[in-house]
Each structure stands twice: as C-alpha cells, then as structure tokens.
Design a protein around this motif. Structure first.
Motif, PDB file in Angstrom:
ATOM      1  N   ALA A  11       0.972  -1.292  -0.029  1.00  0.00           N
ATOM      2  CA  ALA A  11      -0.010   0.033  -0.025  1.00  0.00           C
ATOM      3  C   ALA A  11       0.818   1.304  -0.136  1.00  0.00           C
ATOM      4  O   ALA A  11       1.677   1.191   0.672  1.00  0.00           O
ATOM      5  CB  ALA A  11      -1.033  -0.254   1.073  1.00  0.00           C
ATOM      6  N   VAL A  13       0.808   5.539  -0.384  1.00  0.00           N
ATOM      7  CA  VAL A  13      -0.028   6.822  -0.406  1.00  0.00           C
ATOM      8  C   VAL A  13       0.451   7.500  -1.729  1.00  0.00           C
ATOM      9  O   VAL A  13       1.673   7.818  -1.948  1.00  0.00           O
ATOM     10  CB  VAL A  13       0.557   7.785   0.880  1.00  0.00           C
ATOM     11  N   THR A  14      -0.732   7.849  -2.501  1.00  0.00           N
ATOM     12  CA  THR A  14      -0.320   8.259  -3.951  1.00  0.00           C
ATOM     13  C   THR A  14      -0.452   9.651  -3.989  1.00  0.00           C
ATOM     14  O   THR A  14      -0.297  10.449  -4.871  1.00  0.00           O
ATOM     15  CB  THR A  14      -1.088   7.466  -5.075  1.00  0.00           C
ATOM     16  N   ASP A  16      -1.984  13.023  -1.401  1.00  0.00           N
ATOM     17  CA  ASP A  16      -2.117  13.769   0.144  1.00  0.00           C
ATOM     18  C   ASP A  16      -1.804  15.091   0.125  1.00  0.00           C
ATOM     19  O   ASP A  16      -1.041  15.551  -0.747  1.00  0.00           O
ATOM     20  CB  ASP A  16      -1.368  12.887   1.095  1.00  0.00           C
TER      21      ASP A  16
ATOM     22  N   LYS B  38      -7.396  11.386   1.342  1.00  0.00           N
ATOM     23  CA  LYS B  38      -6.111  10.552   1.297  1.00  0.00           C
ATOM     24  C   LYS B  38      -6.335   9.563  -0.021  1.00  0.00           C
ATOM     25  O   LYS B  38      -7.022   8.733   0.162  1.00  0.00           O
ATOM     26  CB  LYS B  38      -5.361  10.175   2.396  1.00  0.00           C
ATOM     27  N   ILE B  40      -4.708   5.915  -1.532  1.00  0.00           N
ATOM     28  CA  ILE B  40      -3.724   5.078  -1.289  1.00  0.00           C
ATOM     29  C   ILE B  40      -3.974   3.790  -2.480  1.00  0.00           C
ATOM     30  O   ILE B  40      -5.079   3.500  -2.628  1.00  0.00           O
ATOM     31  CB  ILE B  40      -4.018   4.266   0.001  1.00  0.00           C
ATOM     32  N   ARG B  50      -7.204   1.113  -5.681  1.00  0.00           N
ATOM     33  CA  ARG B  50      -7.194   2.638  -5.005  1.00  0.00           C
ATOM     34  C   ARG B  50      -8.449   2.982  -4.227  1.00  0.00           C
ATOM     35  O   ARG B  50      -9.439   2.813  -4.434  1.00  0.00           O
ATOM     36  CB  ARG B  50      -6.969   3.801  -6.120  1.00  0.00           C
ATOM     37  N   GLN B 184      -5.185  -1.101   5.749  1.00  0.00           N
ATOM     38  CA  GLN B 184      -4.208  -0.233   5.212  1.00  0.00           C
ATOM     39  C   GLN B 184      -4.609   1.350   4.962  1.00  0.00           C
ATOM     40  O   GLN B 184      -3.835   2.246   5.082  1.00  0.00           O
ATOM     41  CB  GLN B 184      -3.973  -0.676   3.692  1.00  0.00           C
ATOM     42  N   THR B 185      -5.960   1.483   4.956  1.00  0.00           N
ATOM     43  CA  THR B 185      -6.489   2.896   4.890  1.00  0.00           C
ATOM     44  C   THR B 185      -6.227   3.572   6.002  1.00  0.00           C
ATOM     45  O   THR B 185      -6.227   4.990   6.154  1.00  0.00           O
ATOM     46  CB  THR B 185      -7.992   2.672   4.424  1.00  0.00           C
ATOM     47  N   GLN B 191       1.010   1.583   5.454  1.00  0.00           N
ATOM     48  CA  GLN B 191       1.221   2.392   3.996  1.00  0.00           C
ATOM     49  C   GLN B 191       2.780   2.753   3.864  1.00  0.00           C
ATOM     50  O   GLN B 191       3.129   3.302   4.808  1.00  0.00           O
ATOM     51  CB  GLN B 191       0.470   3.237   3.950  1.00  0.00           C
ATOM     52  N   ARG B 193       4.816   5.738   2.362  1.00  0.00           N
ATOM     53  CA  ARG B 193       4.803   7.156   2.005  1.00  0.00           C
ATOM     54  C   ARG B 193       5.984   7.520   1.193  1.00  0.00           C
ATOM     55  O   ARG B 193       6.898   7.955   1.906  1.00  0.00           O
ATOM     56  CB  ARG B 193       4.362   8.133   3.169  1.00  0.00           C
TER      57      ARG B 193
END
Lengths: 315, 251
Positions: A11, A13-14, A16, B38, B40, B50, B184-185, B191, B193
């Motif tokens: 997973a 973060v794409t 934010d 957000k 993910i 997604r 995951q959310t 996740q 970053r």
C-alpha cells in the motif's frame, strides 16, 4: 515524516496534502534548556548551602539568583516568541484552563521568577553595601535582608515543579509517544542538576575546594544518570508501533542519529570523566571546560529529543 | 445529543468534493486543510486498487487537544463538537502536538489553530455540514449517535463488525467512524509514503507553520501593521524558494 510501510500490504500513499514538518522547533529547545539552567542553579545552590557555610562561597547569595533570573527570562522570552499570537499570552492568566500543563507551568514559572527577582535584589544589595546607599530600593532591600532566608526554602520547593512541568506538557502532547511522563520527568530533573552545576561552576573560582568538589560531584552524577536515561529510552523502551518504527528509522542512521550521539558524547560522556578527574585534582579550567561541553551537549540532546517524536507519521 | 460522523469507504469515490466544499465553506487557506482525502494504491500491478480516505477531526470524547489547550480555545459544545475559538487562541501549537490524527493546522492568515468543527455554525442553524451536503454518493453520514433512530446510529447497527475508528489504542474515544476499507487505509504503518511521488502535487512537507512571510519579529508587529494576505502567487513563490523534488528524483 518517516517512511513506514510493510511489504505485504503493497500500500502506497499516492495523493495527500502537504504535511507540517517540525512544529515545535529550536525555540522550544532553547526554552527548555534555559529553564534547566534557571531552576538547576537554585537546586544545586541549595544543596551547596546545605553542605557548606555561605562564607565559603562569597558570591553565591546574589550570583545564584542572578544566573537564575537571566536564564528564566531567556526561557520566558522564548516561550513568548514561540507563540503565534504573543500578545495573547495574557489569556493564560485571564482565561486559564487548569487541565493544561502549559497553564499550570506558566503560573508557576511566573511566580518563581518573581520570587527569584526578590532574592536577586536583596542578595545584590547585601553583597554591595556601598552601592546606592541612599536609594529607596536599595534601602528597602537591605532592611528586608532576612526575607532572603525565609523565601529561599519556598523557592527551592517551587523549583522542583517548575523544572518538571514541561515533562507533563510533553506527556499531554499525546500524539508524540516518545515523550512518556515518568522517564521525561527524570530526564528534566537530571538536566536541571547538570545545567545547574555547570552554571555555578563559572562563578566558583573564589569558592573553597570542597564546595567545588561537590559541584564536580553533582555534575558527574547528573551526566552519568542523564546518559543512562537517554540510553534506556533510546534502546530499551517499549512504545507504540508507530513510535518504535520512528526510533528504528533513527537508529538505522536516519535524521538526528548523528546529532543524538554527538550530544551523548559531548554532553554526558566527556563531562562525566572530566568531572570525576576534577574531584581529585581541582583544576578550575578543566571543570569550566566540562561545564561548557555539558551545556552544549544538553542543548543538543534536548533538541534531538524534542524533534524525533515529530517524525511520527500521524495518518 | 452527541453528534458523530461516519464515512462509508465502500461508497467514497475520491472526488474530493467534500474537501473543496469544506475549503469554500470555512475559507480554509491555501496549503491548509480541515478535511483531506488521502489516496492509497494497494497491491501489485495488475492486481491493484485505489482507496480513498477522507480524514478530518475526530471530535474525540476525550480530546487531547482540549486538555492541552491553555486558554480553552478548543472547547466542547453541548452537542459533543470540539469547537475552536480563534479569538482566544495564543498559537502555542500544543493542540497540534497533542492530536494523534494530525487534524489541526495553524492558520497562516490568523496565526491561530484551526480544524474541522463539523461545520458547527451550520449545525447550529439546523443544516448539515458542507461536506455531507456535497457528497454525490452519500458516503458521509452525520447525526446524533445518542439517538437510536438516527440515520448514523442505524448505519452503525447495520454494519456492526465493520465499523472502525482511527487509532483506538489512543483511548481518545473518537466520534468519527469508518465503514469498509481495509487496515491499510487507517493505519499509517501499513502504508508507504514515498516522498515526491504523489499524483498531482510534489509538496509533501510544509517547511513552515503559519504564514511563511511572517518571521518572529512580525508576530510581535502584526497587530500594528497591515496584514499581508497570502495569495496563489505568494504561495508559489514560497514553494519555489525551496529545492524541488525533481532534484531528489521525484516528479
């Protein structure tokens, strides 16, 4: 923020929004460091006055509150400067919220600074009988000379919570789990003893050898236990998964790793050995050098300890 | 009455309508947010999906921000909303340090703390929060969680076992719930970053808190000088003054 993540979830973060970086920065570090000196000199000074006659330390009665006064005002100035609405500081007194350690601390620190100011004025005019002989303030101070000894126990008593309340603020800042109250309380106390002994070392040139040896002893003990506390917290504390992940990132050479170790060596390890050596030799220059290193190292240690928890990724 | 919020992540399609509506309704400045969505990406190509997670203040029953605020600028309303009184805020950022959800920001124009208030001003006049009204798929559900007949209470009852809150281990008792969405959310540790690899923006950290054009001295002078408003240009100038992520290998 620190990058976390486990391979299994894949997973990422794409998208934010921008995240704030360090929220409490160098001003808070300086504020905590200056408070350690401000309260520490009183705590260590009280210990010395208990152990030795004040004649052995001729200037302590006025220099001790003077150092405290200067550093407490640095602390208060940077507390104020850090606020985004500095003039509204008055709201802490007009609209106090007593569950907040910030409020309780501001009240106590203000009272403490007020009492220190009285001690400083009395101590100074007592030590300098020829200064402003006919001045009203000097006259009043000299007439109330006995007040110094009456106030001093209250000031020493108050120095303890003023030293420690910042640890409770840190604990109330509950998003940053590296700041646990019990350990932080002890760190603040050792920091005050370290900074207090280091501060008094600079005015101890004319003191008796025995009193200087006691200063070196306090410095050695404070550096030793400070180092132990930091090591325990850094390596052996068990916190939330997010805090553990952040510490693992720092351990593996991430941000603040080098600064942390620099602080440990400069602030605690070298001053410890110098102070222990000085207990036998009474070398004033070496002791002052140890004090300078300890104060620089303490600032760096506090800075790192303030900023590492702010690497925690909150979402 | 205890007002609560629920987002059905199965319905949310990530249109960001709620984010924009919140910005417009509450005049949230550029670079700040009361509500953010957000994105993910989960899985490995071609088995990817997604997910979208709207994040806002959780209006905790045991709110750390309310406890640490030295002047009660953050306070409870009778309906359970954690409200902000910006005229009282001293800007100490204690609330930002206390909120485990990163839901509070320092308003660069007023130099005071601000956050989602569940649109308390609208609720007071009997309206729904702006983000609820705008949601095209009714993923946002708002109402009285003390009332068993309310839509939100019934939704929670119907989805028992699938209702989550963020960071329950913090014991803040959030009044903001999520239905659907995997671990995951909501779990930052699940996740990655990757800095500089966001879809549409390459700014991941704000290097300032508060107005970037206001230095330390300006804070003291602010009441005596006219305030310089931030606009798009000044924000872009500020952004350009820092090294770009392209140099770091980003977009």
């Amino acid at each position: 923020m620190v990058e976390h993540g486990i391979h299994a979830t894949q997973a990422v973060v794409t998208l934010d929004v921008a995240l704030p970086g360090i929220i409490w920065g160098w001003m808070i570090t300086l504020n905590m460091w200056a408070k350690s000196v401000g309260t520490g000199v009183i705590l260590v000074g009280a210990f010395l006055l208990y152990r030795h006659k004040k004649e052995e330390m001729p200037n302590i009665r006025w220099m001790m509150p003077l150092i405290s006064f200067i550093f407490l005002n640095i602390f208060l100035l940077f507390t104020l400067t850090d606020l985004h609405q500095p003039y509204r500081m008055i709201n802490i007194f007009l609209h106090p919220h007593w569950t907040s350690a910030i409020t309780v601390g501001a009240w106590m620190a203000s009272l403490f600074t007020g009492l220190i100011t009285i001690l400083m004025v009395i101590g100074y005019f007592d030590a300098h009988p020829n200064v402003r002989k006919h001045g009203a303030c000097a006259k009043a101070a000299r007439e109330h000379s006995a007040l110094y000894e009456k106030l001093f126990p209250f000031v020493v008593f108050l120095a303890v919570p003023v030293t420690l309340y910042t640890a409770i603020i840190m604990a109330e800042a509950s998003a940053r789990e590296l700041w646990q109250a019990p350990a932080e309380v002890m760190q603040m106390m050792w920091a005050a003893l370290l900074a207090g002994s280091a501060g008094l070392i600079f005015i101890s040139g004319s003191w008796s050898k025995e009193s200087r040896r006691d200063l070196a002893l306090v410095l050695a003990i404070a550096t030793f236990f400070s180092f132990l506390m930091y090591m325990g917290e850094y390596f052996f504390s068990f916190k939330s998964a997010e805090a553990e992940a952040t510490l693992a990132y720092v351990h593996s050479g991430g941000e603040y790793n080098a600064e942390f170790w620099f602080a440990m060596v400069l602030g605690f390890i070298i001053p410890f050995f110098l102070a222990v050596k000085n207990m036998k030799e009474d070398n004033k220059t070496m002791l002052r050098f140890a004090a300078i290193l300890a104060l620089i190292g303490l600032y760096m240690a506090k800075d790192v300890w303030l900023k590492i928890p702010q690497l925690l990724n909150l979402s | 009455m205890k007002l609560g919020f629920l987002v059905d992540l199965n319905l949310c399609m990530g249109c960001k309508g709620c984010e924009v509506a919140c910005k417009v309704e509450n005049e949230v400045p550029l670079g700040s947010w009361r509500l953010r969505v957000k994105y993910i990406d989960i899985g490995t190509f071609p088995d990817t999906s997604r997910s979208f997670t709207p994040l806002r203040c959780n209006h905790c029953e045991s709110a750390p921000c309310e406890r640490i605020c030295p002047v009660s600028a953050l306070h409870y309303l009778e309906n359970g909303i954690v409200n902000v009184d910006s005229s009282r805020c001293i800007g100490c950022a204690g609330c930002m340090m206390a909120c485990p959800y990163g839901a509070i920001y320092m308003d660069p124009e007023t130099n005071t703390a601000d956050k989602c208030t569940y649109c308390a001003h609208r609720v007071e006049s009997g309206m729904m929060p702006a983000c609820v009204v705008i949601c095209p798929v009714q993923a946002n559900i708002f109402g009285d969680i003390d009332d068993d007949t309310s839509h939100i209470s019934q939704y929670i009852m119907e989805h028992q076992g699938a209702v989550q809150v963020r960071k329950p281990e913090k014991h803040t008792t959030p009044k903001h719930f999520y239905v659907g969405g995997g671990n995951q959310t909501l779990n930052p540790l699940a996740q990655q970053r990757l800095e500089g690899y966001n879809l549409f923006n390459n700014v991941t950290h704000l290097k300032h808190i508060g107005d970037p054009h206001h230095g330390v001295i300006d804070r003291f002078l602010a009441p005596f000088t006219s305030h310089e408003h931030l606009d798009n240009k000044s924000f872009m100038d500020f952004d350009n003054s820092h090294e770009s992520h392209e140099e770091e290998g980003g977009h």
